[in-house]
Design a protein around this motif. Sequence first.
Motif, PDB file in Angstrom:
ATOM      1  N   LEU A   1       0.836  -1.205   0.000  1.00 44.70           N
ATOM      2  CA  LEU A   1       0.000   0.000   0.000  1.00 44.70           C
ATOM      3  C   LEU A   1       0.869   1.253   0.000  1.00 44.70           C
ATOM      4  N   HIS A   2       0.298   2.365  -0.410  1.00 49.30           N
ATOM      5  CA  HIS A   2       1.076   3.608  -0.386  1.00 49.30           C
ATOM      6  C   HIS A   2       1.156   4.129   1.057  1.00 49.30           C
ATOM      7  N   GLY A   3       2.122   5.030   1.288  1.00 53.22           N
ATOM      8  CA  GLY A   3       2.483   5.433   2.656  1.00 53.22           C
ATOM      9  C   GLY A   3       1.309   5.809   3.551  1.00 53.22           C
ATOM     10  N   ASP A   4       0.450   6.710   3.092  1.00 53.81           N
ATOM     11  CA  ASP A   4      -0.683   7.134   3.915  1.00 53.81           C
ATOM     12  C   ASP A   4      -1.583   5.963   4.272  1.00 53.81           C
ATOM     13  N   CYS A   5      -1.792   5.079   3.299  1.00 51.94           N
ATOM     14  CA  CYS A   5      -2.675   3.941   3.553  1.00 51.94           C
ATOM     15  C   CYS A   5      -2.070   2.985   4.592  1.00 51.94           C
ATOM     16  N   GLN A   6      -0.739   2.886   4.610  1.00 55.23           N
ATOM     17  CA  GLN A   6      -0.115   2.035   5.634  1.00 55.23           C
ATOM     18  C   GLN A   6      -0.437   2.580   7.023  1.00 55.23           C
TER      19      GLN A   6
ATOM     20  N   ASP B   1     -11.246   4.694   0.173  1.00 53.94           N
ATOM     21  CA  ASP B   1     -11.360   5.981  -0.524  1.00 53.94           C
ATOM     22  C   ASP B   1     -10.106   6.330  -1.321  1.00 53.94           C
ATOM     23  N   CYS B   2      -9.027   5.596  -1.109  1.00 53.67           N
ATOM     24  CA  CYS B   2      -7.741   5.970  -1.710  1.00 53.67           C
ATOM     25  C   CYS B   2      -7.808   5.962  -3.241  1.00 53.67           C
ATOM     26  N   LYS B   3      -7.193   6.994  -3.820  1.00 59.06           N
ATOM     27  CA  LYS B   3      -7.208   7.111  -5.283  1.00 59.06           C
ATOM     28  C   LYS B   3      -5.847   6.751  -5.892  1.00 59.06           C
ATOM     29  N   VAL B   4      -4.847   6.475  -5.053  1.00 61.13           N
ATOM     30  CA  VAL B   4      -3.496   6.214  -5.557  1.00 61.13           C
ATOM     31  C   VAL B   4      -3.492   4.873  -6.316  1.00 61.13           C
ATOM     32  N   PRO B   5      -2.950   4.863  -7.550  1.00 56.64           N
ATOM     33  CA  PRO B   5      -3.020   3.659  -8.399  1.00 56.64           C
ATOM     34  C   PRO B   5      -2.540   2.374  -7.711  1.00 56.64           C
ATOM     35  N   GLN B   6      -1.448   2.444  -6.947  1.00 53.47           N
ATOM     36  CA  GLN B   6      -0.912   1.199  -6.391  1.00 53.47           C
ATOM     37  C   GLN B   6      -1.864   0.541  -5.385  1.00 53.47           C
ATOM     38  N   CYS B   7      -2.830   1.300  -4.850  1.00 56.80           N
ATOM     39  CA  CYS B   7      -3.756   0.731  -3.864  1.00 56.80           C
ATOM     40  C   CYS B   7      -5.035   0.169  -4.509  1.00 56.80           C
ATOM     41  N   GLN B   8      -5.241   0.458  -5.789  1.00 57.06           N
ATOM     42  CA  GLN B   8      -6.508   0.088  -6.429  1.00 57.06           C
ATOM     43  C   GLN B   8      -6.744  -1.422  -6.568  1.00 57.06           C
TER      44      GLN B   8
HETATM   45 ZN   LIG Z   1      -3.516   4.244  -0.809  1.00 53.26          ZN
END
Ligand SMILES: [Zn+2]
Length: 316
Positions: free
Chosen positions: A193-198, A210-217
């Motif tokens: 996951l991206h930093g904020d999601c971690q 809700d995350c829009k960052v591609p790596q979390c999709q």
């Molecule tokens: Zn994310």
Amino acid sequence: MARTEPIKAVRGVRDILPAEMPLWRAAQQGAAEVGRRFGYEEIITPILEHAELIERVGEDTDAVAKELYRFDDRGGRNLALRPEATAGVVRAYFEGGLNQGPQPSRLYLFGPMFRYDRPQKGRYRQFFQFNVEAIGSAAAGLDAEVIELASEWLHQVGLQDLRLELNSIGDGKCRPAYLERLKAYYRPLKSQLHGDCQLRLERNPLRLLDCKVPQCQPFKADAPRITDHLCDECAAHWAAVRRLLEGAGIDISTTPTWCAASTTTRAPCSSSIRVAQKGNRTRWLREDAMTGWRKPRAGRRHRASDSRVAWIASPS
Ligand SMILES: [Zn+2]
Ligand SMILES: [Zn+2]
């Protein structure tokens, strides 16, 4: 020496020039007209509120945690420019004694909101919201009414081909178990996951949806859905809202993979909605609605139901 280059607008804010005013007026007057037609009364609350009030209502949202315009005034009071209208309207509901009158109290507000967000195309640090609050009743009919009102307004301002994404965030009875399920699903994926999601994973896991960052999709599709894990009361409430909206002819999708962040902390039984214009979503508008419990001073519990529409960009 006097400064010679022209002083420009503050970063992230914009002028609404005369050429754009007809469009802007149509949105504002349409909001007032639809609000009145549904029996809502206008309220105007100050743009300034005590920062503490805003933080109490939305502590886990980005709008408050990261994007709040806060400052000390000349008297040393810690104030904020409102990032959304609900906190101020609920404050006014009690302070102005509206809680003593007939319930539910139906209120609407149209005005500027402020978020210290990264300015992007179509997103400004000062923007306008049409905000609707129905306070004092937990009826599913009220949730449906607020959503139907939003839908009417969007049609009135000329947006076609809308679809409603309807979700629930459960209540204090069923949400905790769901959050554990969600964390259990995401924990093995944490490093991807991206930093904020971690960081969100343990603190506020609903935000992962809700995350829009591609790596979390890629991980969203298989994540457990809260609507599969609602308690009987929440499931009945959600079904009733859905039935009423279908009866009103609203096109609904009930399998959203998101959850409006600001609904996550104090809403025992809530529906969240998003109205998307197919194929041209965020450039035009962002819409979400939430319902939640607010604890009044008298110790009685009231249900606050609200819908807001952030008019982010004018169609060009
Ligand atoms: Zn994310
Ligand atoms: Zn529940």
